[in-house]
Design a protein around this motif. Structure first.
Motif, PDB file in Angstrom:
ATOM      1  N   ILE B 400       0.822  -1.199   0.000  1.00  0.00           N
ATOM      2  CA  ILE B 400       0.000   0.000   0.000  1.00  0.00           C
ATOM      3  C   ILE B 400       0.866   1.263   0.000  1.00  0.00           C
ATOM      4  N   LYS B 669      -9.149  -3.395   4.804  1.00  0.00           N
ATOM      5  CA  LYS B 669      -9.155  -4.095   3.528  1.00  0.00           C
ATOM      6  C   LYS B 669     -10.355  -5.047   3.454  1.00  0.00           C
ATOM      7  N   GLN B 693      -4.626   2.650   3.409  1.00  0.00           N
ATOM      8  CA  GLN B 693      -5.503   1.680   2.786  1.00  0.00           C
ATOM      9  C   GLN B 693      -6.918   2.218   2.594  1.00  0.00           C
TER      10      GLN B 693
END
Lengths: 65, 791
Positions: B400, B669, B693
């Motif tokens: 990321i 996520k 994220q």
């Protein structure tokens, strides 16, 4: 009316001159900081005042001693 | 509270102000700065602004690394041997007096030739005589008057950003030049189509317009062609495609008309269009140069550390640290790498990593982790890990943070609409062209071009930049700084908000203390307070505030402050020890929170427990948000607070405790895989993964000048309660844009009528196109201001 050729040329040249000056100023960084100079120009007064201020400080110091 | 405030920094002086020259100071540091300025006749500093200063920090030995030529060469921008130029970021620049004193540095040290402050960027550029002063001297001079520069190697190479800005300015200049002159030249054509003089001069006028339009199309509009081409090669019909198409068609048709002497063409509309589009682009580019949204752990780290080699101190760059090195970490320095404490008492503030600012005690032999800031005497540590294997850096190896991998495929509103728009326009052009083709092939060609010209989505392309650019500024005035305008759109799509606990919904500023143990008598409290007043430790200060008793002056004997442990002294024949459990010889009862033990005359009385308090209105903010969003709390702490949180927050809130940074990232996520749009609100480096994220990562910061982890927006902690407002505003901004799209379609339909019926004259184009653009700009700016004022 042929004078219009001259006036036209002058008007475009003037425009071009301003464009050139604008380019030059951008290049030298005149637009990098558009805030600080507005504050800075007010400081000249402060510097002129400064000697007077010093006397006051000295007087203050003397009086405290 | 006393009435006296520090003449230098404006803080409350407390009961024992430092007095000098009839003025009160809160500490010796502030007094010293005043002395320096006063001696050098710079006391005008205090006339320019009330209490302009900040408290200087301890700098002894801190900048020794600047004597290392490898490091100083990287920082110095230019040097010819005699004079050097260097630019520093100074986060404490905040008022006009700062500008004044920093631009008069030459008075303090004559070797400084000049210094120029850039206030919005919080930088100062210093020109100094390299033969007379070293870079270290300059930095120490700045630090001595409490303008300590922030030095990081990452910031040393930052040239690329400015160049882009300048290109846009040049393009704007060329477009303005072309537009202005072409408007003058096009004017006669609007009113006259016959007459001797007109016919005599029109060729010259038209050819000049053609010539002037060339640089505007080729230079000013070139980015639209490039992005349209790039989009098309990826099969994306972005808004730049119809713009590029419109510009090309306008230019070609106009040139054709001029060359074949059919008419004057549409050069006025063409250049006006490009000019307005560029203004929109310029307006959109509001950047907060003094904030950085891209920092990773490296920016928190010092450039160099002191390494001990054979008993001697030596400054080495951080990246050169090897396993087994012995390092010296001074007060206020950051531990750059996982290590074992060898010598001294560690009192480590892990607020960078966890958000928790109460220091943790570490003794000899304990493991210390990278990211901790030492807040006591100097310590020596032995490096046990490689830089890349430390706890902190592991998180950063996640994909990321890899900038080469595109993060999210953001499709914005304008592009989504323009896809259908482009297809519709091309169909209309073809249908209308086919219809006319039966009657007259010449008219058909002109109808097709007219449709493409009038449909050029100038208004469509301007709505979003102006609405979001304006809202971005409004947010900025309210101390909510966003990375760019696209974040506003992302914010409007959020349906799940995830909060970090420590430092985000709790505040680091005040600690609530509770006392447990044998009750203290008033007399004992007085003695305690007298002793504690002498200490400057954060815990002592909050304890001093907490104990509310009136005190007379008491005499302290045998006062001793043992850094990292506690204080001891005798007040009125009572021997008092205050500090950690180990220090007073008590058994530690709890490991969950920070405690201060009290021992009076060899008897352990009890302890004060420090607890973070929640920000004001947390409960009401959560119940506000709960109406529209799902809520979660992720905390790195244990479950100790769970029952309390459940009692004040809405029932549907999800709680997760003992979350490591990686767990936080994984949780976000997981939610995203379920199709949710997440906003993460966090503060410490431990949230960095989750912030990156999430769709929108907001960092909460008590002091926006202190660096926050990489994120999409930085919110001043004092304005935490405004968060629901900002979310509503972002939604309304998007609604405003949708309304303005409606308006711009209306203009398009009108224009389309003229175009398909083959009535589009340059005059109609010249009226309709600027009218639609300007009215859209006015519309969105007004509406965004109105909705912002309501909140």
């Amino acid at each position: 009316m042929e004078v219009i050729y001259i006036t036209m040329a002058v008007s475009v040249l003037l425009g071009g001159l301003f464009l050139y000056l604008f380019f030059k100023n951008v290049k030298t960084g005149q637009y990098d900081d558009i805030y600080t100079p507005s504050v800075r120009m007010l400081f000249d007064d402060e510097l002129v005042k400064e000697p007077k201020k010093d006397k006051k400080e000295i007087v203050e110091k003397k009086s405290t001693q | 509270m006393s009435d006296k405030i520090c003449y230098h920094c404006g803080l409350d002086c407390g009961k024992n102000p430092v007095e000098f020259n009839d003025k009160c100071f809160c500490c010796n540091g502030c007094k010293t700065v005043y002395e320096i300025l006063n001696q050098n006749e710079l006391s005008c500093y205090y006339d320019l602004d009330q209490t302009p200063g900040t408290i200087p920090k301890e700098i002894q030995g801190k900048f020794d690394y600047l004597n290392n030529p490898d490091i100083s060469d990287k920082l110095i921008e230019f040097s010819d041997g005699t004079t050097s130029v260097v630019e520093f970021l100074i986060p404490s620049i905040h008022c006009s007096a700062c500008i004044w004193v920093l631009e008069n540095l030459g008075t303090l040290n004559p070797a400084i030739i000049n210094s120029i402050v850039n206030f919005p960027n919080k930088t100062v550029r210093i020109n100094f005589k390299a033969e007379e002063v070293s870079l270290k001297d300059v930095v120490e001079l700045l630090a001595s008057i409490a303008y300590e520069p922030y030095i990081s190697l990452e910031d040393a190479d930052k040239t690329a950003k400015n160049k882009i800005n300048k290109t846009l300015l040049y393009q704007l200049g060329v477009a303005a030049f072309g537009f202005g002159n072409i408007m003058l030249l096009a004017f006669p054509e609007y009113f006259e189509t016959e007459g001797y003089w007109f016919n005599h001069f029109k060729y010259m006028f038209r050819w000049m317009m053609l010539i002037l339009a060339i640089p505007v199309v080729v230079y000013s509009a070139k980015d639209y062609f490039i992005t349209a081409y790039k989009g098309l090669s990826k099969k994306i019909l972005s808004v730049d495609v119809p713009i590029a198409l419109g510009v090309i068609v306008l230019f070609l048709r106009s040139s054709y008309e001029v060359i074949t002497d059919i008419g004057p063409g549409y050069f006025d509309s063409l250049t006006g269009l490009i000019f307005f589009l560029l203004i929109g682009k310029f307006f959109q580019q509001k950047t907060y140069n003094f904030l950085s949204f891209e920092r990773d752990y490296r920016s928190y780290f010092p450039i160099a550390v002191t390494k001990i080699v054979a008993g001697k101190e030596e400054s080495v760059p951080v990246q050169d640290i090897k396993e087994g090195d012995r390092l010296l970490i001074r007060n206020e320095e950051l531990i750059p790498i996982d290590a074992i404490l060898i010598n001294g008492d560690g009192l480590l503030d892990y607020s960078f990593v966890t958000g928790e600012s109460v220091p943790v005690y570490k003794g000899t032999g304990d493991k210390v982790f990278a990211g901790g800031k030492q807040t006591g005497g100097a310590i020596e540590i032995d490096v046990i890990n490689k830089m890349s294997e430390s706890y902190l850096t592991e998180l950063w190896s996640n994909d990321i943070f890899n900038k080469d991998i595109p993060k999210k495929n953001i499709k914005n509103l304008t592009d989504t609409i323009s896809r259908y728009f482009t297809i519709t326009i091309i169909s209309i052009a073809l249908i209308a062209g086919a219809f006319w083709a039966f009657k007259d092939i010449g008219i058909a060609a002109s109808v097709i071009t007219a449709v493409l010209i009038i449909a050029c989505p100038c208004a469509l392309a301007l709505a979003a930049p102006f609405a979001m650019g304006n809202m971005l500024r409004i947010f900025g005035y309210r101390k909510f700084y966003l990375k760019n305008d696209a974040v506003i759109e992302e914010m409007s799509k959020i349906n799940h908000i995830v909060f970090d606990k420590t430092g985000t919904i709790t505040t680091n500023e005040d600690n609530q203390l509770t006392y447990e143990g044998k009750p203290l008598t008033d007399k004992e409290k007085v003695a305690l307070k007298i002793l504690i007043r002498s200490s400057n430790h954060p815990l002592s200060r909050s304890l001093n505030k907490y104990i509310e008793v009136d005190i007379q002056s008491g005499k302290i004997e045998n006062y001793k402050e043992i850094v990292g442990k506690g204080i001891t002294g005798t007040v009125d024949l009572n021997e008092i020890k205050i500090g950690s459990a180990q220090f007073v010889g008590a058994e530690a009862k709890t490991n969950l929170s920070t405690t201060i033990y009290i021992k009076i005359n060899k008897e352990v009385k009890g302890f004060y427990k420090s607890k973070n308090i929640y920000r004001k209105n947390v409960a009401s903010i959560f119940s506000d948000l709960e109406k529209h969003y799902k809520l979660s709390i992720l905390s790195g702490d244990n479950e100790g607070e769970k029952s309390y949180l459940q009692s004040i927050l809405p029932d549907k809130t999800n709680y997760f405790f003992n979350q490591k940074p990686q767990d936080k990232l994984d949780y976000i996520k997981k939610l995203q895989d379920k199709g949710e749009n997440i906003m993460m609100v966090g503060d410490g480096l431990n949230d960095a993964g989750a912030l990156a994220q999430s769709n929108v990562g907001i960092a909460i910061s008590e002091d926006i000048n202190v660096f926050s982890p990489a994120c999409d927006g930085i919110l001043d902690a004092k304005l935490f309660k405004k968060l629901p407002n900002f979310l509503t505003l972002s939604k309304q901004t998007i609604n405003t844009i949708k309304w303005s799209f409606g308006l711009s379609f209306l203009y398009n339909i009108i224009g389309m009528y003229f175009a398909v019926t083959a009535q589009l004259t340059p005059l109609i184009a010249a009226i309709l196109m600027p009218l639609s653009s300007i009215s859209i700009v006015i519309f969105v700016t007004l509406i965004t201001n109105i909705i912002a004022n309501k909140r």
